[in-house]
Design a protein around this motif. Sequence first.
Motif, PDB file in Angstrom:
ATOM      1  N   UNK A  46      20.682   7.671  36.617  1.00  0.00           N
ATOM      2  CA  UNK A  46      20.140   7.491  37.966  1.00  0.00           C
ATOM      3  C   UNK A  46      18.846   6.682  37.971  1.00  0.00           C
ATOM      4  N   UNK A  47      18.361   6.278  36.792  1.00  0.00           N
ATOM      5  CA  UNK A  47      17.150   5.456  36.725  1.00  0.00           C
ATOM      6  C   UNK A  47      17.444   4.016  36.325  1.00  0.00           C
ATOM      7  N   UNK A  48      18.722   3.682  36.088  1.00  0.00           N
ATOM      8  CA  UNK A  48      19.099   2.317  35.709  1.00  0.00           C
ATOM      9  C   UNK A  48      20.145   1.828  36.705  1.00  0.00           C
ATOM     10  N   UNK A  49      19.678   1.160  37.731  1.00  0.00           N
ATOM     11  CA  UNK A  49      20.591   0.758  38.797  1.00  0.00           C
ATOM     12  C   UNK A  49      21.611  -0.276  38.372  1.00  0.00           C
ATOM     13  N   UNK A  50      21.244  -1.153  37.415  1.00  0.00           N
ATOM     14  CA  UNK A  50      22.148  -2.219  37.000  1.00  0.00           C
ATOM     15  C   UNK A  50      23.222  -1.726  36.034  1.00  0.00           C
ATOM     16  N   UNK A  51      23.040  -0.531  35.489  1.00  0.00           N
ATOM     17  CA  UNK A  51      23.907  -0.049  34.425  1.00  0.00           C
ATOM     18  C   UNK A  51      23.350  -0.375  33.058  1.00  0.00           C
ATOM     19  N   UNK A  52      22.599  -1.476  32.969  1.00  0.00           N
ATOM     20  CA  UNK A  52      21.977  -1.846  31.708  1.00  0.00           C
ATOM     21  C   UNK A  52      22.405  -3.209  31.225  1.00  0.00           C
ATOM     22  N   UNK A  53      21.750  -3.680  30.177  1.00  0.00           N
ATOM     23  CA  UNK A  53      22.022  -4.995  29.630  1.00  0.00           C
ATOM     24  C   UNK A  53      23.189  -5.003  28.660  1.00  0.00           C
ATOM     25  N   UNK A  54      23.406  -6.163  28.055  1.00  0.00           N
ATOM     26  CA  UNK A  54      24.562  -6.353  27.182  1.00  0.00           C
ATOM     27  C   UNK A  54      24.436  -5.615  25.861  1.00  0.00           C
ATOM     28  N   UNK A  55      23.220  -5.180  25.511  1.00  0.00           N
ATOM     29  CA  UNK A  55      23.028  -4.550  24.218  1.00  0.00           C
ATOM     30  C   UNK A  55      22.826  -5.593  23.136  1.00  0.00           C
ATOM     31  N   UNK A  56      23.263  -5.269  21.921  1.00  0.00           N
ATOM     32  CA  UNK A  56      22.981  -6.143  20.789  1.00  0.00           C
ATOM     33  C   UNK A  56      23.926  -7.327  20.738  1.00  0.00           C
ATOM     34  N   UNK A  57      23.337  -8.515  20.546  1.00  0.00           N
ATOM     35  CA  UNK A  57      24.086  -9.763  20.415  1.00  0.00           C
ATOM     36  C   UNK A  57      23.682 -10.410  19.097  1.00  0.00           C
ATOM     37  N   UNK A  58      24.543 -10.301  18.089  1.00  0.00           N
ATOM     38  CA  UNK A  58      24.246 -10.864  16.777  1.00  0.00           C
ATOM     39  C   UNK A  58      24.139 -12.376  16.842  1.00  0.00           C
ATOM     40  N   UNK A  59      23.324 -12.927  15.959  1.00  0.00           N
ATOM     41  CA  UNK A  59      23.183 -14.382  15.926  1.00  0.00           C
ATOM     42  C   UNK A  59      24.458 -15.056  15.452  1.00  0.00           C
ATOM     43  N   UNK A  60      25.135 -14.451  14.477  1.00  0.00           N
ATOM     44  CA  UNK A  60      26.315 -15.060  13.895  1.00  0.00           C
ATOM     45  C   UNK A  60      27.598 -14.374  14.303  1.00  0.00           C
ATOM     46  N   UNK A  61      28.709 -14.932  13.837  1.00  0.00           N
ATOM     47  CA  UNK A  61      30.034 -14.368  14.074  1.00  0.00           C
ATOM     48  C   UNK A  61      30.949 -14.854  12.964  1.00  0.00           C
ATOM     49  N   UNK A 177      18.617  -4.764  30.735  1.00  0.00           N
ATOM     50  CA  UNK A 177      18.551  -5.104  32.160  1.00  0.00           C
ATOM     51  C   UNK A 177      18.033  -3.881  32.899  1.00  0.00           C
ATOM     52  N   UNK A 178      16.729  -3.655  32.760  1.00  0.00           N
ATOM     53  CA  UNK A 178      16.111  -2.481  33.376  1.00  0.00           C
ATOM     54  C   UNK A 178      16.340  -1.191  32.624  1.00  0.00           C
ATOM     55  N   UNK A 183      18.967   5.090  30.010  1.00  0.00           N
ATOM     56  CA  UNK A 183      20.297   4.508  30.028  1.00  0.00           C
ATOM     57  C   UNK A 183      20.962   4.505  28.664  1.00  0.00           C
ATOM     58  N   UNK A 184      22.046   3.750  28.541  1.00  0.00           N
ATOM     59  CA  UNK A 184      22.855   3.696  27.322  1.00  0.00           C
ATOM     60  C   UNK A 184      22.850   2.283  26.764  1.00  0.00           C
ATOM     61  N   UNK A 185      22.460   2.149  25.502  1.00  0.00           N
ATOM     62  CA  UNK A 185      22.455   0.862  24.820  1.00  0.00           C
ATOM     63  C   UNK A 185      23.489   0.891  23.705  1.00  0.00           C
ATOM     64  N   UNK A 186      24.318  -0.142  23.637  1.00  0.00           N
ATOM     65  CA  UNK A 186      25.368  -0.224  22.627  1.00  0.00           C
ATOM     66  C   UNK A 186      25.036  -1.351  21.658  1.00  0.00           C
ATOM     67  N   UNK A 187      25.191  -1.074  20.359  1.00  0.00           N
ATOM     68  CA  UNK A 187      24.810  -2.018  19.313  1.00  0.00           C
ATOM     69  C   UNK A 187      26.010  -2.235  18.389  1.00  0.00           C
ATOM     70  N   UNK A 188      26.884  -3.219  18.700  1.00  0.00           N
ATOM     71  CA  UNK A 188      28.045  -3.506  17.841  1.00  0.00           C
ATOM     72  C   UNK A 188      27.615  -4.256  16.582  1.00  0.00           C
TER      73      UNK A 188
END
Length: 335
Positions: A46-61, A177-178, A183-188
């Motif tokens: 209830x404190x993160x209106x956007x749901x949150x950001x994308x989380x972790x984005x690795x530099x490589x793939x 994102x706020x 909120x919940x942060x996901x780190x793949x």
Amino acid sequence: LANRHFAPARVAMLGDSFTEGQGASARANRWPDRFRSQLRARYPSDTVGSGGGAGYLAAGSTTGAPSPSMSVWTPSGSVVLSQPWFGWAAEGAQLNGGSSLTATLTGTDIDVIYPTGSGQTVSVVVDGGAPVTFGQGLGPTDGNAYRVSLGATGNHTVVISPVAVDNIFIDGAIVYDGDTLAGITVIPLGHTGYPTANFITLINGYAAGAIGPSDADLWIIELGLNDFGAAVAPATFQSTLQSIISTVKGITSGKVPSFVLMAPCDISGGTYPWSSYVDAMWAIAAADANVCVYDGRRRIGSTGATPLFAADNFHPSNRGYAFLADSLLDFLSAA
């Protein structure tokens, strides 16, 4: 998770090509990304209106055709990606003098994740503004974070580069994102082709922090398929997987994280039956109250020519990854 209204709840996902998304047609179709969206929808803050950001984005793939690169970063100049000796899940980038990484990120803040090195200086430019700079410090440590504000929520162009002729090293960035304080942060943390031993090599070769974040509340570890493919003895797999868990516990401060050992599907053949590797996961869980097993063998079934698997008949398709995300969320919610 119940404290997500008041502090961040972090989920780290360590794995191989199934976690990185081989077989998916786009990053958004991977199971970690679908799981993140569905977890937030089922357990909103209830404190993160956007749901949150994308989380972790690795530099490589390290995904390969027909799947696209799962990195959102565009390299320019002399950039070496996914070196095996540093970076979360060995998916970082070495940026030599005059090079850069550029991405369009949606949110309010980022944490630039980096290893220490030889005191190099990093420049971060947001939307063409004044550079924000910081020193990498002296190594070896990994998983360090430097917070940079993006401004108001929305799309922002971020450019990371060395200052002068320095060579810098970047793991990636966590995008908020706020949701920096709740909120919940996901780190793949997926690396295509990696068996368990490669993560131990990464840890021993650079620093324990190269395995991933030091503050995750839950680790979902999806490993074993490449051990199976390389005919690693199940007892060796069990020992190495246990070492990974012990390393994660060792870098986590102030709490004991929970673990889900993920057997995403069934598979036939092999020098040792796949069931022996899943049994090894269960043996670890039996000895540790903080570990459980998601056994997908009776959920998604066996790899093969079904709509749940991609054209290689091994990696999940978009539909298969959606199924995994749904099934895993139901499993964790029931627990």
